[in-house]
Design an enzyme around this catalytic site. Sequence first.
Site, PDB file in Angstrom:
ATOM      1  N   THR A 124       0.842  -1.215   0.000  1.00 54.25           N
ATOM      2  CA  THR A 124       0.000   0.000   0.000  1.00 54.25           C
ATOM      3  C   THR A 124       0.867   1.251   0.000  1.00 54.25           C
ATOM      4  O   THR A 124       1.918   1.270   0.624  1.00 54.25           O
ATOM      5  CB  THR A 124      -0.829   0.047   1.308  1.00 54.25           C
ATOM      6  N   THR A 125       0.401   2.252  -0.712  1.00 45.84           N
ATOM      7  CA  THR A 125       0.999   3.577  -0.581  1.00 45.84           C
ATOM      8  C   THR A 125      -0.122   4.568  -0.376  1.00 45.84           C
ATOM      9  O   THR A 125      -1.056   4.629  -1.179  1.00 45.84           O
ATOM     10  CB  THR A 125       1.778   3.978  -1.851  1.00 45.84           C
ATOM     11  N   SER A 131       3.504   0.481   2.875  1.00 47.62           N
ATOM     12  CA  SER A 131       4.806  -0.123   2.550  1.00 47.62           C
ATOM     13  C   SER A 131       5.522   0.634   1.445  1.00 47.62           C
ATOM     14  O   SER A 131       6.746   0.729   1.441  1.00 47.62           O
ATOM     15  CB  SER A 131       4.595  -1.577   2.124  1.00 47.62           C
TER      16      SER A 131
END
Lengths: 250, 216
Positions: free
Chosen positions: B1-2, B130
Amino acid sequence: MSTIGTGYDLSVTTFSPDGRVFQIEYATKAVDNSGTVIGVRCKDGVVLGVEKLISSKMLLEGSNRRIHAINRHAGMALAGLAADGRQIVTRARTEAANYLSFYGEDVPIKELSNRVAHYSHLCTLYWWLRPFGSSSIIGGYDMDGPQLYTIDPSGVAYRYYGAAIGKGRQAAKTEIEKLRLAQMTCREGVMAVAKIIYGVHDEAKDKSFELEMSWVCDESNREHQRIPTDLLMEAKAMARDAQEDDLDAF
Amino acid sequence: TTIMAVQFDGGVVLGADSRTSTGSYVANRVSDKIVPIHDFIWTCRSGSAADTQAVADYVKYYVDAHSMELGRLPRVRTVANLMRKICYNNKDNLMAGLIVGGWDPYEGGQVYEIPLGGTIMRQKFALGGSGSSYIYGLVDSYYREGMTREECEIFVKKSISHAMARDGSSGGVIRITTIQSTGVQRQCILGSDVCMAMRWNHDYFYHGLNQRLKDG
């Protein structure tokens, strides 16, 4: 005097045939027999004043406080049974602190009054509890400006421009109605409140009294605090003179 | 995920990728990681999907009741505080990294980051997930004070597309939510446009910067 509720007044969970709960009304009588408490909302803040009847000459001046701070921006003045009032103050403080912890902002005065009213009302719902024998006047300053609320033993909160509870409330209300509160600053409000309390104090019936006052206004930086000593002295002196002038008029 | 959020004068821009993975399997390649908590306050979710959904639902419930009683719009600070109370008090059982971004009439646009332990930090911009570790350098070099709404959107798109390029757990589409006093707008940048975003409007970006440097 009011009617006596024969048989329907034994428990707070009993209604009378004409729809009244007598126990709550009797609780209100406890408030009506205590010293007068006044609150006025001026254009830049709120002023609270208490006629603290002194029961003994041995009492230290300034003890038995009737005005308490709830948080930085709100204060509460009590009338009625002192111990009951203390309980309400503790609860109000807890509510204000919890609100701040939960929501990250100061409790709005309206919300604080609702919580106190809710608590007072709670004690009128169960037969194993009795209603609080005290009313409170909350004065506070939040985002919506200065506000004044009264909470009585039945658990209702009303918002006022000027409010009075206790012995001399009828006379006090008449005096307050004469004031032009929307144009008054808190400094002028302090003088007015002192004058009214000295005016409603019944020298014949009651012994001496001590005037206790507090405010929360622009001048105090929106913080609830006791009136500065010099201003209080000035107010007391003016009020005493005003009383003597009235007497001379006769 | 960003996930990412940037504050500008009058609002915030929130951005996120759309990949939900269970190990190496992409369970959802078009997920929506930006959820509304109130009209003008949204949250980016990262970490365990179940945990963040549960926390967001609780906070939405509390804030609904709170703003109803207040009779006015809730503060972004309040929403962030509620989030972090839940995250902190249940830190042993949760894995949730959240970014709260929104606008309120009292303090304007605000961004609050609530990482794993339950700290709360107000920042001008925040990164999470992440993929964020790969773009700290990019973000630090591109960020300037006083960006406009358009510049913030380009900044977010560019940063997230770079993170999606390098992080295996980030991918799919870029979702952007812009919140201002006038309302909320949602965008979705798909497929090849994501690659474009990596090089996107380079000149526009630097033109703005040069202009500001010239104006002093």
